[in-house]
Write a protein that holds these residues in place. Structure first.
Motif, PDB file in Angstrom:
ATOM      1  N   LEU A  96       0.856  -1.183   0.000  1.00 23.16           N
ATOM      2  CA  LEU A  96       0.000   0.000   0.000  1.00 23.16           C
ATOM      3  C   LEU A  96       0.898   1.241   0.000  1.00 23.16           C
ATOM      4  O   LEU A  96       1.754   1.394   0.874  1.00 23.16           O
ATOM      5  N   ILE A  97       0.700   2.112  -0.988  1.00 26.29           N
ATOM      6  CA  ILE A  97       1.484   3.339  -1.115  1.00 26.29           C
ATOM      7  C   ILE A  97       0.594   4.525  -0.757  1.00 26.29           C
ATOM      8  O   ILE A  97      -0.499   4.676  -1.311  1.00 26.29           O
ATOM      9  N   ILE A  98       1.062   5.351   0.154  1.00 26.02           N
ATOM     10  CA  ILE A  98       0.318   6.533   0.594  1.00 26.02           C
ATOM     11  C   ILE A  98       1.060   7.768   0.108  1.00 26.02           C
ATOM     12  O   ILE A  98       2.235   7.975   0.441  1.00 26.02           O
ATOM     13  N   PHE A  99       0.389   8.601  -0.659  1.00 25.76           N
ATOM     14  CA  PHE A  99       0.964   9.853  -1.138  1.00 25.76           C
ATOM     15  C   PHE A  99       0.572  10.979  -0.180  1.00 25.76           C
ATOM     16  O   PHE A  99      -0.613  11.165   0.127  1.00 25.76           O
ATOM     17  N   THR A 100       1.559  11.743   0.276  1.00 24.21           N
ATOM     18  CA  THR A 100       1.268  12.870   1.150  1.00 24.21           C
ATOM     19  C   THR A 100       2.329  13.949   0.983  1.00 24.21           C
ATOM     20  O   THR A 100       3.366  13.730   0.355  1.00 24.21           O
ATOM     21  N   ARG A 101       2.043  15.089   1.564  1.00 22.55           N
ATOM     22  CA  ARG A 101       2.947  16.236   1.559  1.00 22.55           C
ATOM     23  C   ARG A 101       3.204  16.648   3.002  1.00 22.55           C
ATOM     24  O   ARG A 101       2.291  16.630   3.824  1.00 22.55           O
ATOM     25  N   TYR A 102       4.457  17.029   3.285  1.00 26.41           N
ATOM     26  CA  TYR A 102       4.742  17.495   4.641  1.00 26.41           C
ATOM     27  C   TYR A 102       3.956  18.780   4.904  1.00 26.41           C
ATOM     28  O   TYR A 102       3.894  19.660   4.045  1.00 26.41           O
ATOM     29  N   PRO A 103       3.356  18.925   6.088  1.00 28.15           N
ATOM     30  CA  PRO A 103       2.429  20.043   6.327  1.00 28.15           C
ATOM     31  C   PRO A 103       3.104  21.381   6.613  1.00 28.15           C
ATOM     32  O   PRO A 103       3.102  21.878   7.741  1.00 28.15           O
ATOM     33  N   HIS A 104       3.672  21.989   5.590  1.00 28.55           N
ATOM     34  CA  HIS A 104       4.201  23.346   5.719  1.00 28.55           C
ATOM     35  C   HIS A 104       3.052  24.354   5.629  1.00 28.55           C
ATOM     36  O   HIS A 104       2.254  24.308   4.695  1.00 28.55           O
ATOM     37  N   ALA A 105       2.981  25.270   6.574  1.00 23.57           N
ATOM     38  CA  ALA A 105       1.964  26.322   6.518  1.00 23.57           C
ATOM     39  C   ALA A 105       2.202  27.213   5.307  1.00 23.57           C
ATOM     40  O   ALA A 105       3.317  27.684   5.081  1.00 23.57           O
ATOM     41  N   GLY A 106       1.171  27.412   4.515  1.00 22.82           N
ATOM     42  CA  GLY A 106       1.256  28.289   3.364  1.00 22.82           C
ATOM     43  C   GLY A 106       1.455  27.580   2.048  1.00 22.82           C
ATOM     44  O   GLY A 106       1.181  28.143   0.987  1.00 22.82           O
ATOM     45  N   SER A 107       1.944  26.336   2.083  1.00 21.61           N
ATOM     46  CA  SER A 107       2.169  25.596   0.845  1.00 21.61           C
ATOM     47  C   SER A 107       1.423  24.258   0.833  1.00 21.61           C
ATOM     48  O   SER A 107       1.631  23.447  -0.054  1.00 21.61           O
ATOM     49  N   THR A 108       0.551  24.053   1.801  1.00 19.87           N
ATOM     50  CA  THR A 108      -0.200  22.807   1.923  1.00 19.87           C
ATOM     51  C   THR A 108      -1.687  23.120   2.003  1.00 19.87           C
ATOM     52  O   THR A 108      -2.094  24.037   2.708  1.00 19.87           O
ATOM     53  N   LYS A 109      -2.485  22.378   1.246  1.00 16.73           N
ATOM     54  CA  LYS A 109      -3.929  22.577   1.236  1.00 16.73           C
ATOM     55  C   LYS A 109      -4.274  24.048   0.992  1.00 16.73           C
ATOM     56  O   LYS A 109      -5.093  24.646   1.702  1.00 16.73           O
ATOM     57  N   THR A 110      -3.669  24.606  -0.029  1.00 17.24           N
ATOM     58  CA  THR A 110      -3.800  26.047  -0.258  1.00 17.24           C
ATOM     59  C   THR A 110      -5.232  26.473  -0.548  1.00 17.24           C
ATOM     60  O   THR A 110      -5.622  27.604  -0.247  1.00 17.24           O
ATOM     61  N   ARG A 111      -6.038  25.580  -1.142  1.00 17.28           N
ATOM     62  CA  ARG A 111      -7.432  25.943  -1.420  1.00 17.28           C
ATOM     63  C   ARG A 111      -8.272  26.061  -0.151  1.00 17.28           C
ATOM     64  O   ARG A 111      -9.372  26.621  -0.175  1.00 17.28           O
ATOM     65  N   LEU A 112      -7.747  25.547   0.973  1.00 20.29           N
ATOM     66  CA  LEU A 112      -8.466  25.637   2.239  1.00 20.29           C
ATOM     67  C   LEU A 112      -7.989  26.796   3.102  1.00 20.29           C
ATOM     68  O   LEU A 112      -8.565  27.053   4.165  1.00 20.29           O
ATOM     69  N   ILE A 113      -6.930  27.486   2.675  1.00 16.03           N
ATOM     70  CA  ILE A 113      -6.390  28.579   3.475  1.00 16.03           C
ATOM     71  C   ILE A 113      -7.418  29.680   3.721  1.00 16.03           C
ATOM     72  O   ILE A 113      -7.490  30.221   4.835  1.00 16.03           O
ATOM     73  N   PRO A 114      -8.264  30.065   2.738  1.00 16.54           N
ATOM     74  CA  PRO A 114      -9.263  31.092   3.035  1.00 16.54           C
ATOM     75  C   PRO A 114     -10.192  30.726   4.184  1.00 16.54           C
ATOM     76  O   PRO A 114     -10.684  31.609   4.888  1.00 16.54           O
ATOM     77  N   ALA A 115     -10.449  29.449   4.385  1.00 18.40           N
ATOM     78  CA  ALA A 115     -11.361  29.019   5.453  1.00 18.40           C
ATOM     79  C   ALA A 115     -10.645  28.722   6.757  1.00 18.40           C
ATOM     80  O   ALA A 115     -11.180  28.970   7.841  1.00 18.40           O
TER      81      ALA A 115
END
Length: 432
Positions: A5-24
């Motif tokens: 099982l391969i899990i793709f993820t990104r290290y949670p840097h503020a400002g460069s992660t989940k950018t579409r959720l930053i407004p909320a």
């Protein structure tokens, strides 16, 4: 059948992660959501491994493997995602797994909290008879893809991020005469309107970072102190103890939430903590500036095994070898004795802070006393980054005199001298 099982993820840097959720959520909140969803997904994967013997791999970006292992644990394999678009990176993951001898490989992201161990089990079971298994997402993509052999054509020249990904993948599979199984239709969390999905997961609260700054006449330093906090999007609470230089009004103009009380750093910090919204607390002096990546530094430091609190390395603004010796001594004390002081930016989980009883109601040595209690709970770690604090104390009294006074406070406290007496001595010496 050998399974991975391969899990793709990104290290949670503020400002460069989940950018579409930053407004909320803000930059830090979006990064914290990324962290929580990664940890939740990996928990489901570990349960699958326990029951099915599936090997686990995390393909990451945004940090190095050592950092990922400190965050998520050393019991899984870590590989960088590599270059190219999402299709190139997924194709590379499948190719590497099949080259290593695996016979069934499933790749998932971390955006789908409803993806649980039973669905993962169903995916691998389907691969015993089918060529391809897909987990369709409501937005027209897929949250899971599984194969029994590498099929690069499934990933090449795909319009990733559109509502046609699932349909195009099924079309390509049909052209290749592949047998396909589809799993239950699930939601991804990609946009602010998707956040209602979290209502079904009350145990997974999004932790945020609150910075609490006790102040007393800190107007000359406050703007510089607050600048990196605004850039990170964290909650800022300035707790003023009766300033006469306009510190509260300045803090409000600079966007901080201001609380006012009687002077006393311990009670000021406790008041700030009681009003803070974050699950992580960072206590900061009004004349101390954090590094730009302090959110990442806090997260990485607290992710280390048995760490209950942390602080930063100290840099004192100003020139001279005497100050460099003070910095060296601070680092030695903080690293080997696990005794950082408040001017180094002490941080910890709110739950830990509340469990040890907050700051004691002392007129001085409140940070020293709290750190001593924290040592009984676990390790106090030193983050690799530095904070820069004002040299005003050393400049006013001289390095030698300031150091002697500080050590006298520690010795007196250790000998059991009344802290109120120590406070009178300290303030009298500092003012003379």
């Amino acid at each position: 059948m050998s399974q991975r099982l391969i899990i793709f993820t990104r290290y949670p840097h503020a400002g460069s992660t989940k950018t579409r959720l930053i407004p909320a959520l803000g930059a830090t909140g979006a990064a914290d959501l990324q962290r929580q969803m990664t940890e939740h997904t990996l928990a489901q994967a570990r349960a699958l491994r326990q029951h099915q013997g599936v090997d686990l791999e995390v393909r990451y970006t945004g940090a190095d493997g050592e950092t990922l292992a400190r965050w998520l644990g050393s019991d899984v394999d870590y590989q960088p995602q590599g270059d190219g678009d999402l299709g190139d990176r997924m194709a590379a993951g499948f190719a590497a797994a099949f080259a290593a001898g695996y016979q069934a490989v499933v790749t998932i992201g971390i955006d789908c909290p409803d993806l649980d161990t039973p669905i993962l089990t169903q995916a691998f079971a389907a691969l015993s008879a089918q060529d391809l298994v897909l987990g369709p997402a409501i937005d027209g993509g897929y949250y899971l893809i599984g194969l029994r052999q590498a099929i690069p054509a499934l990933f090449q020249n795909m319009a990733w991020g559109t509502d046609q990904v699932l349909a195009d993948t099924l079309g390509r599979a049909s052209q290749a005469q592949m047998s396909v199984t589809q799993l239950p239709l699930l939601h991804d969390i990609d946009r602010p309107e998707d956040l209602v999905i979290w209502d079904r997961f009350p145990r997974m609260q999004i932790p945020t970072l609150s910075v609490i700054i006790p102040t007393l006449n800190e107007a000359p330093h406050l703007e510089r102190t607050l600048e990196p906090l605004h850039q990170a999007g964290v909650e800022i609470l300035v707790v003023d103890g009766g300033s006469r230089d306009g510190t509260p009004d300045l803090a409000r103009r600079l966007g901080a939430k201001v609380l006012e009380t009687t002077p006393g750093r311990a009670q000021q910090m406790n008041l700030g903590a009681s009003h803070a919204q974050g699950s992580l607390l960072l206590f900061l002096h009004g004349d101390t500036r954090l590094p730009s990546d302090f959110v990442q530094q806090v997260q990485v430091t607290l992710a280390q095994p048995k760490v209950v609190a942390g602080a930063f390395r100290l840099h004192i603004a100003g020139a001279g070898w005497c100050l460099r010796w003070v910095e060296w001594g601070t680092q030695v004390r903080s690293h080997y004795c696990q005794l950082p002081y408040g001017d180094q930016g002490l941080f910890l989980w709110r739950s830990t802070f509340e469990a040890v009883g907050q700051f004691a109601d002392l007129p001085i040595m409140e940070d020293f006393e709290l750190v001593q209690r924290l040592q009984s709970q676990g390790r106090i770690a030193l983050a690799p980054a530095v904070v820069q604090t004002s040299d005003r104390r050393w400049r006013t009294l001289g390095v030698l005199r300031t150091t002697v006074i500080n050590q006298a406070m520690i010795l007196g406290y250790g000998l059991g001298i009344d802290p109120h007496r120590l406070a009178r001595f300290y303030r009298g010496r500092s003012a003379s």
